[in-house]
Design a protein around this motif. Sequence first.
Motif, PDB file in Angstrom:
ATOM      1  N   THR A 130      11.495  46.139  81.987  1.00  0.00           N
ATOM      2  CA  THR A 130      10.551  46.983  82.619  1.00  0.00           C
ATOM      3  C   THR A 130       9.977  48.154  81.981  1.00  0.00           C
ATOM      4  O   THR A 130       8.972  48.310  81.944  1.00  0.00           O
ATOM      5  N   ILE A 131      10.829  48.804  81.187  1.00  0.00           N
ATOM      6  CA  ILE A 131      10.256  49.939  80.393  1.00  0.00           C
ATOM      7  C   ILE A 131       9.592  49.271  79.384  1.00  0.00           C
ATOM      8  O   ILE A 131       8.295  49.651  79.086  1.00  0.00           O
ATOM      9  N   LEU A 132       9.673  48.134  78.651  1.00  0.00           N
ATOM     10  CA  LEU A 132       8.817  47.394  77.646  1.00  0.00           C
ATOM     11  C   LEU A 132       7.502  46.980  78.332  1.00  0.00           C
ATOM     12  O   LEU A 132       6.476  47.490  77.831  1.00  0.00           O
ATOM     13  N   ALA A 133       7.691  46.543  79.393  1.00  0.00           N
ATOM     14  CA  ALA A 133       6.327  46.111  80.098  1.00  0.00           C
ATOM     15  C   ALA A 133       5.658  47.496  80.608  1.00  0.00           C
ATOM     16  O   ALA A 133       4.456  47.394  80.506  1.00  0.00           O
ATOM     17  N   SER A 134       6.254  48.532  80.936  1.00  0.00           N
ATOM     18  CA  SER A 134       5.402  49.859  81.429  1.00  0.00           C
ATOM     19  C   SER A 134       4.705  50.146  80.113  1.00  0.00           C
ATOM     20  O   SER A 134       3.561  50.820  80.192  1.00  0.00           O
ATOM     21  N   VAL A 135       5.524  50.233  79.061  1.00  0.00           N
ATOM     22  CA  VAL A 135       4.964  50.805  77.745  1.00  0.00           C
ATOM     23  C   VAL A 135       3.834  49.897  77.155  1.00  0.00           C
ATOM     24  O   VAL A 135       2.716  50.451  76.755  1.00  0.00           O
ATOM     25  N   ILE A 136       3.761  48.815  77.689  1.00  0.00           N
ATOM     26  CA  ILE A 136       2.680  47.833  77.097  1.00  0.00           C
ATOM     27  C   ILE A 136       1.473  48.049  78.152  1.00  0.00           C
ATOM     28  O   ILE A 136       0.205  48.215  77.615  1.00  0.00           O
ATOM     29  N   VAL A 171       1.627  38.878  94.161  1.00  0.00           N
ATOM     30  CA  VAL A 171       2.737  38.778  92.942  1.00  0.00           C
ATOM     31  C   VAL A 171       3.815  39.609  93.268  1.00  0.00           C
ATOM     32  O   VAL A 171       4.803  38.922  92.927  1.00  0.00           O
ATOM     33  N   VAL A 172       4.021  40.748  94.066  1.00  0.00           N
ATOM     34  CA  VAL A 172       5.122  41.397  94.547  1.00  0.00           C
ATOM     35  C   VAL A 172       6.001  40.286  95.305  1.00  0.00           C
ATOM     36  O   VAL A 172       7.210  40.131  95.160  1.00  0.00           O
ATOM     37  N   ILE A 173       5.279  39.614  96.343  1.00  0.00           N
ATOM     38  CA  ILE A 173       6.057  38.592  97.299  1.00  0.00           C
ATOM     39  C   ILE A 173       6.771  37.521  96.408  1.00  0.00           C
ATOM     40  O   ILE A 173       8.034  37.202  96.718  1.00  0.00           O
ATOM     41  N   ALA A 174       5.904  36.919  95.502  1.00  0.00           N
ATOM     42  CA  ALA A 174       6.392  35.900  94.895  1.00  0.00           C
ATOM     43  C   ALA A 174       7.589  36.240  93.951  1.00  0.00           C
ATOM     44  O   ALA A 174       8.695  35.467  93.754  1.00  0.00           O
ATOM     45  N   CYS A 175       7.365  37.266  93.153  1.00  0.00           N
ATOM     46  CA  CYS A 175       8.445  38.003  92.441  1.00  0.00           C
ATOM     47  C   CYS A 175       9.779  38.124  93.027  1.00  0.00           C
ATOM     48  O   CYS A 175      10.932  37.974  92.715  1.00  0.00           O
ATOM     49  N   VAL A 176       9.601  38.821  94.207  1.00  0.00           N
ATOM     50  CA  VAL A 176      10.977  39.503  94.819  1.00  0.00           C
ATOM     51  C   VAL A 176      11.452  38.250  95.458  1.00  0.00           C
ATOM     52  O   VAL A 176      12.737  38.334  95.389  1.00  0.00           O
ATOM     53  N   LEU A 177      10.775  37.221  96.020  1.00  0.00           N
ATOM     54  CA  LEU A 177      11.478  36.229  96.546  1.00  0.00           C
ATOM     55  C   LEU A 177      12.287  35.435  95.322  1.00  0.00           C
ATOM     56  O   LEU A 177      13.284  34.952  95.589  1.00  0.00           O
ATOM     57  N   THR A 178      11.570  35.415  94.388  1.00  0.00           N
ATOM     58  CA  THR A 178      12.506  34.785  92.833  1.00  0.00           C
ATOM     59  C   THR A 178      13.542  35.546  92.644  1.00  0.00           C
ATOM     60  O   THR A 178      14.634  34.819  92.352  1.00  0.00           O
ATOM     61  N   SER A 200       7.331  42.277  88.603  1.00  0.00           N
ATOM     62  CA  SER A 200       7.227  42.768  89.783  1.00  0.00           C
ATOM     63  C   SER A 200       7.210  44.128  89.752  1.00  0.00           C
ATOM     64  O   SER A 200       6.343  44.578  90.705  1.00  0.00           O
ATOM     65  N   VAL A 201       7.709  44.722  89.111  1.00  0.00           N
ATOM     66  CA  VAL A 201       7.819  46.378  88.823  1.00  0.00           C
ATOM     67  C   VAL A 201       6.292  46.957  88.608  1.00  0.00           C
ATOM     68  O   VAL A 201       5.844  47.759  89.127  1.00  0.00           O
ATOM     69  N   MET A 202       5.724  46.057  87.689  1.00  0.00           N
ATOM     70  CA  MET A 202       4.406  46.588  87.301  1.00  0.00           C
ATOM     71  C   MET A 202       3.465  46.258  88.534  1.00  0.00           C
ATOM     72  O   MET A 202       2.643  47.173  88.989  1.00  0.00           O
ATOM     73  N   SER A 203       3.707  45.149  89.455  1.00  0.00           N
ATOM     74  CA  SER A 203       2.773  44.946  90.596  1.00  0.00           C
ATOM     75  C   SER A 203       3.189  45.924  91.714  1.00  0.00           C
ATOM     76  O   SER A 203       2.434  46.361  92.423  1.00  0.00           O
ATOM     77  N   GLY A 231      16.871  50.626 100.262  1.00  0.00           N
ATOM     78  CA  GLY A 231      16.988  51.101  98.793  1.00  0.00           C
ATOM     79  C   GLY A 231      15.784  50.774  97.963  1.00  0.00           C
ATOM     80  O   GLY A 231      15.116  51.438  97.467  1.00  0.00           O
ATOM     81  N   GLU A 232      15.213  49.504  98.363  1.00  0.00           N
ATOM     82  CA  GLU A 232      14.047  49.075  97.869  1.00  0.00           C
ATOM     83  C   GLU A 232      12.680  49.921  98.023  1.00  0.00           C
ATOM     84  O   GLU A 232      11.794  50.169  97.526  1.00  0.00           O
ATOM     85  N   ILE A 233      12.757  50.244  99.373  1.00  0.00           N
ATOM     86  CA  ILE A 233      11.653  50.849 100.116  1.00  0.00           C
ATOM     87  C   ILE A 233      11.372  52.260  99.197  1.00  0.00           C
ATOM     88  O   ILE A 233      10.289  52.732  98.798  1.00  0.00           O
ATOM     89  N   ALA A 234      12.739  53.003  99.058  1.00  0.00           N
ATOM     90  CA  ALA A 234      12.935  54.261  98.215  1.00  0.00           C
ATOM     91  C   ALA A 234      12.264  54.106  96.766  1.00  0.00           C
ATOM     92  O   ALA A 234      11.582  54.825  96.419  1.00  0.00           O
ATOM     93  N   ASN A 235      12.793  52.882  96.233  1.00  0.00           N
ATOM     94  CA  ASN A 235      12.431  52.511  94.995  1.00  0.00           C
ATOM     95  C   ASN A 235      10.909  52.311  95.007  1.00  0.00           C
ATOM     96  O   ASN A 235      10.444  52.721  93.784  1.00  0.00           O
ATOM     97  N   PHE A 236      10.337  51.677  95.741  1.00  0.00           N
ATOM     98  CA  PHE A 236       8.831  51.412  95.762  1.00  0.00           C
ATOM     99  C   PHE A 236       8.125  52.710  95.935  1.00  0.00           C
ATOM    100  O   PHE A 236       7.137  52.935  94.880  1.00  0.00           O
ATOM    101  N   ALA A 237       8.503  53.602  96.833  1.00  0.00           N
ATOM    102  CA  ALA A 237       7.878  54.935  96.990  1.00  0.00           C
ATOM    103  C   ALA A 237       8.092  55.677  95.421  1.00  0.00           C
ATOM    104  O   ALA A 237       7.086  56.528  95.134  1.00  0.00           O
ATOM    105  N   ALA A 238       9.113  55.599  95.010  1.00  0.00           N
ATOM    106  CA  ALA A 238       9.217  56.364  93.726  1.00  0.00           C
ATOM    107  C   ALA A 238       8.409  56.022  92.540  1.00  0.00           C
ATOM    108  O   ALA A 238       8.057  56.946  91.819  1.00  0.00           O
ATOM    109  N   TYR A 239       7.907  54.468  92.558  1.00  0.00           N
ATOM    110  CA  TYR A 239       7.152  53.905  91.457  1.00  0.00           C
ATOM    111  C   TYR A 239       5.578  54.715  91.870  1.00  0.00           C
ATOM    112  O   TYR A 239       4.815  54.729  90.791  1.00  0.00           O
TER     113      TYR A 239
END
Length: 349
Positions: free
Chosen positions: A273-279, A237-244, A205-208, A73-81
């Motif tokens: 996430t939407i707030l981060a994306s807007v910024i 950053v992605v690795i650190a955030c995902v593990l957390t 993590s989503v921004m990264s 699911g996360e792979i599909a999500n990753f591709a979607a971004y």
Amino acid sequence: MAAVREWGEGMSSDNMKGLVLALSSSLFIGASFIVKKKGLKKAGASGTRAGIGGYSYLLEPLWWAGMITMVLGEIANFAAYAFAPAILVTPLGALSIIIRQGNFLLKFSAALAHIILRERLHTFGILGCVLCVVGSTTIVLHAPQERQIESVTEVWGLATEPGFLLYAFLVLTAVFILIFRFVPQYGQTHIMVYIGVCSLVGSISVMSVKALGIALKLTFSGMNQLLYPQTWAFTLVVIACVLTQMNYLNKALDTFNAAVVSPIYYVMFTSLTILASVIMFKDWDRQSPTQIITEICGFVTILSGTFLLHKTKDMVEGPGLSTSSSMRSLRHEEEDGFDEGSPLKRQDT
């Protein structure tokens, strides 16, 4: 139907690809929560529970089955971004709540959640879930077109602007305060502590992930972005955030009812996430005031659903929908079961 057809024709091909990938991701991730929760319960019965710092679930095959489903699911999500803006992709995560809650719309899902996890939501919980989904759908229908980016260095420039640097600093400060101050004292009794850590870290993590997805998409199209150090910085950053996120989400699922963890986590995660994306990506700069106001209404609807879920989490079905004070204490069943009267916490028989 005409309105739907007009909306579909107005979407770019990249946005449509992102939409399909995000919907597929919701299906996989929604199912994985149920399987992972069952694995956590089995592991907790024979070892140290994840909620109190144990890692016995790493030896449980059922947990790994759920983890593999979640990875898909996360792979599909990753591709979607990589194809669509975060303001379109992220709210669709709330649709996986339907699968995890399983108490409405699909009788099969109701049987799955009831038989496997023995968890259920009362009437107000169902209403809260519906509000979350309606709000997310409203945002999706008015999402902006994807910003055209030609290099990962362009994304790095957006990430290092003062506005996003301030946001990242505030998020990291809040996360450290939650982890070192509130988790030891309130992690086992307050659902928002673990979920707060997951959601705040998730917005970064989503921004990264989006930056890394763009880099890979450009690389596959012939413009190699792996030569840039910024690509590898985003990867770290992605690795650190995902593990957390994984660590504290496991603690939340092991401590509290998945039927409440799921919607609250996804609503907080979506909003931040939407707030981060807007910024960072300045999504609202490419939209009309009407679209922005409609999206804000979607936010309000989502937050209303979260409030309803959280404020009625201790209610039980029955005459008067009364609240039991005994449900406010966190206890564990020796027979690895859940009290169906409480949609939030584990109970002793």
